[in-house]
Design a protein around this motif. Structure first.
Motif, mmCIF file in Angstrom:
data_model
loop_
_atom_site.group_PDB
_atom_site.id
_atom_site.type_symbol
_atom_site.label_atom_id
_atom_site.label_comp_id
_atom_site.label_asym_id
_atom_site.label_seq_id
_atom_site.Cartn_x
_atom_site.Cartn_y
_atom_site.Cartn_z
ATOM 1 N N CYS A 294 0.629 -1.298 -0.107
ATOM 2 C CA CYS A 294 -0.003 -0.052 -0.049
ATOM 3 C C CYS A 294 1.063 1.249 -0.088
ATOM 4 O O CYS A 294 0.219 2.394 -0.251
ATOM 5 C CB CYS A 294 -0.836 -0.010 1.132
ATOM 6 S SG CYS A 294 -2.161 -1.140 1.060
ATOM 7 N N ILE B 17 -5.476 -2.357 -5.805
ATOM 8 C CA ILE B 17 -5.393 -0.751 -5.756
ATOM 9 C C ILE B 17 -5.881 -0.305 -7.098
ATOM 10 O O ILE B 17 -5.809 -0.691 -8.171
ATOM 11 C CB ILE B 17 -3.926 -0.228 -5.648
ATOM 12 C CG1 ILE B 17 -3.459 -0.753 -4.176
ATOM 13 C CG2 ILE B 17 -3.854 1.074 -6.088
ATOM 14 C CD1 ILE B 17 -1.972 -0.280 -4.093
ATOM 15 N N ILE C 217 -7.991 1.324 -1.746
ATOM 16 C CA ILE C 217 -7.258 0.187 -1.430
ATOM 17 C C ILE C 217 -8.310 -1.072 -1.211
ATOM 18 O O ILE C 217 -9.186 -0.615 -0.243
ATOM 19 C CB ILE C 217 -6.141 -0.052 -0.453
ATOM 20 C CG1 ILE C 217 -5.181 0.942 -0.786
ATOM 21 C CG2 ILE C 217 -5.472 -1.315 -0.125
ATOM 22 C CD1 ILE C 217 -4.031 1.445 0.312
#
Lengths: 106, 145
Positions: B33, B75, B80
């Motif tokens: 992330c 993503i 996310i």
């Protein structure tokens, strides 16, 4: 997670270091329950948990703390929390832990 | 929640439902992330939510017996999507399980706060039965630049 204990006149301080999750929880339970035995024989009535070096905690930590509160208070030992910041502070607030384990002003 | 979107980046892993993999699971997801430049607080939110879902699979789903956990992360723009699935026993009453402090394992020092934390720290949480048996937890986190 590593825990170092230091004895002071009015309390014992537990310096917790690392991550408190399900993987490390058993070690934390055992270490704190062992210090409770020592505190009982010393007549010590306050344990301070210092979270300064704790970089992760999830709800497993809440379970560990709630159960310690129940165990320790049976023997008149109160627990206070110091130096919890960021996420850990948020989780402790959300779960109501500070209502039974006061947050020490630093 | 994320099956029909066209994604920018994605990964899927399967790993053993072992406690020693908890740190690995949350670190792996948070590392992926980082490409969205999240804040420290947003990364902590994600790590905590992943840890809660993985703990639930190991402790409740598989009751510490052998099993696999699947994590898929997608993503799309600044969003996310995280899916965590197991083939464990599942949850009989999901809405009850999502209540704060509800636990079937109070004697084992469980707080019952897992789903509450996932819900608080993420922007969306969906918990459903896995058609293959077990549980699927889907979560969404919007990274606010």
């Amino acid at each position: 997670m590593e825990i170092e204990f230091k004895n002071f006149d009015d309390c014992v301080i537990a310096y917790l270091k690392g991550e408190l999750d399900e993987f490390t929880a058993e070690h934390v339970r055992l270490s704190l329950d062992t210090i409770l035995e020592d505190m009982k024989s010393l007549g010590s009535s306050k344990l301070v948990l210092d979270f300064k070096e704790v970089n992760f905690m999830d709800s497993t930590g809440i379970g560990v703390l709630l159960a310690r509160y129940n165990k320790f208070s049976k023997f008149g030992v109160r627990i206070e929390i110091k130096n919890a910041i960021g996420h850990i502070d948020k989780i402790l607030k959300m779960s109501g832990i500070y209502e039974i384990m006061p947050k020490l002003a630093v | 929640m994320s099956n029909e979107i066209e994604v920018d980046n994605e990964f899927t892993v399967y790993f053993d439902a072992k406690l020693e993999n908890e740190g690995f699971a949350r670190s792996m997801v948070s590392a992926f992330c980082l490409q969205l430049n999240p804040t420290v607080s947003e990364i902590s939110d994600i790590k905590t939510a992943v840890s809660e879902a993985v703990t639930n699979s190991i402790i409740h789903g598989y009751a510490n017996k052998k099993g696999k956990i699947m994590i898929n992360v997608k993503i799309k723009a600044n969003v996310i999507y995280i899916t965590i699935a197991d083939n464990g026993v599942g949850i009989a009453d999901i809405s009850q399980a999502r209540q704060p402090f509800f636990t079937t394992k109070a004697k084992e020092e469980r707080s019952g706060m897992g789903f509450t934390l996932m819900e608080s720290f993420m922007d969306a949480l969906d918990v459903r039965d896995n058609p293959d048996g077990g549980l699927i937890v889907s979560m969404k986190k919007i990274i606010r630049a």
